[in-house]
Design a protein around this motif. Sequence first.
Motif, mmCIF file in Angstrom:
data_model
loop_
_atom_site.group_PDB
_atom_site.id
_atom_site.type_symbol
_atom_site.label_atom_id
_atom_site.label_comp_id
_atom_site.label_asym_id
_atom_site.label_seq_id
_atom_site.Cartn_x
_atom_site.Cartn_y
_atom_site.Cartn_z
ATOM 1 N N VAL A 1 -28.700 -89.344 -46.363
ATOM 2 C CA VAL A 1 -27.495 -88.396 -46.696
ATOM 3 C C VAL A 1 -27.987 -87.365 -47.576
ATOM 4 N N CYS A 2 -28.970 -87.482 -48.706
ATOM 5 C CA CYS A 2 -29.626 -86.488 -49.278
ATOM 6 C C CYS A 2 -30.292 -85.441 -48.240
ATOM 7 N N TRP A 3 -31.141 -86.181 -47.293
ATOM 8 C CA TRP A 3 -31.811 -85.064 -46.420
ATOM 9 C C TRP A 3 -30.919 -84.214 -45.770
ATOM 10 N N GLY A 4 -29.624 -84.765 -45.120
ATOM 11 C CA GLY A 4 -28.468 -84.037 -44.544
ATOM 12 C C GLY A 4 -28.230 -82.944 -45.476
ATOM 13 N N CYS A 5 -27.773 -83.352 -46.810
ATOM 14 C CA CYS A 5 -27.220 -82.379 -47.729
ATOM 15 C C CYS A 5 -28.447 -81.195 -48.002
ATOM 16 N N TYR A 6 -29.695 -81.625 -48.056
ATOM 17 C CA TYR A 6 -30.628 -80.666 -48.073
ATOM 18 C C TYR A 6 -30.753 -79.680 -47.022
ATOM 19 N N VAL A 7 -30.562 -80.100 -45.915
ATOM 20 C CA VAL A 7 -30.380 -79.108 -44.791
ATOM 21 C C VAL A 7 -29.349 -77.915 -45.026
ATOM 22 N N VAL A 8 -28.174 -78.666 -45.352
ATOM 23 C CA VAL A 8 -26.897 -77.524 -45.416
ATOM 24 C C VAL A 8 -27.124 -76.656 -46.698
ATOM 25 N N LEU A 9 -27.839 -77.178 -47.735
ATOM 26 C CA LEU A 9 -28.034 -76.467 -48.956
ATOM 27 C C LEU A 9 -29.125 -75.390 -48.629
ATOM 28 N N ASN A 10 -30.188 -75.886 -47.843
ATOM 29 C CA ASN A 10 -31.420 -75.061 -47.761
ATOM 30 C C ASN A 10 -31.039 -74.121 -46.854
ATOM 31 N N ARG A 11 -30.199 -73.966 -45.932
ATOM 32 C CA ARG A 11 -29.824 -72.873 -45.150
ATOM 33 C C ARG A 11 -29.083 -71.769 -45.972
ATOM 34 N N THR A 12 -28.447 -72.139 -46.905
ATOM 35 C CA THR A 12 -27.788 -71.343 -47.919
ATOM 36 C C THR A 12 -28.611 -70.528 -48.850
#
Length: 313
Positions: A139-150
Amino acid sequence: MLGSGLSNQAGASVAALAFPVLGPAGVVAVRQWVAAGVLCAAGRPRLRSFTGAQWRPVLGLALVFATMNLSLYTAIDRIGLGLAVTLEFLGPLTVALAGSRRRTDALCALAAAAAVVVLARPSPSTDYPGIGLALLAAVCWGCYVVLNRTVGRRLPGLEGSAAAAAISGALYVPVGVLALWHRPPTLGALACALAAGVLSSAVPFLADLLALRRVPAHFFGVFMSVNPVFAALIGLIVLDQALDTAAWAAILVIVGANAVAVIAAAPTGKSTESGKSRSGPDPVVQAVGRPGVSGPPSAGVRRRASRRRRGRR
């Protein structure tokens, strides 16, 4: 790319060797400090110039860094390297498949879900907390992906990832001090923790940046799919963590599902002379990119080139 994947998983296996002395929290603290030093030296974030809109995703990314590594390393301590890394890999795979309406992606999602059931195989001896921690890391890696794009859109180059790593490292100062106080490190354990930081942070970070300059982004994403296989093999060789046939089959299914999803989502535009697609940065590499590489690698370069062109005018 081969060196990056092997280094990342070798670092995790070396970290596991220090768990009996330092515990996962102590090892993660040392790794976070190494990662912060490497990324800050490379990204050189100008923290005073950050706006509120830039700080919000950076702070979220810092919390994700801190939670992801601790949950993953604790899961490795409980269920082994191969299973923990495979379950964690579901995070970027889920993001890559989210919102897709292609039948191929739906089949990939079903195959990955079935493989997870095979990996978990409920029984009296199943370590449910360990599986839960690995899924938390996913879940954290998925959140990382979304936040990293921003972060990649709002901050140039590697400044966002560097700032997030620095904050995460600072958050681990009291955690690390407390862990090392209660579990005094030996020279060998401390060396393993430091080696884990270098192998799992510094080497993959630099190797990934160099690789992305030489190969298409979607090919990089496909190659990253073999990381769970590397983890299972290194867990067997270094940590003597053997997997049965069903677990190996489930790992290969998850790897195959990710590879198919990445290939199906690859850009179709014709390549320019520089070898990059006309359709812009490949979104897939952002969905499977390793934590530490912020957004499209050319974003900062494009901004600096634009400033130079305006200056010449």
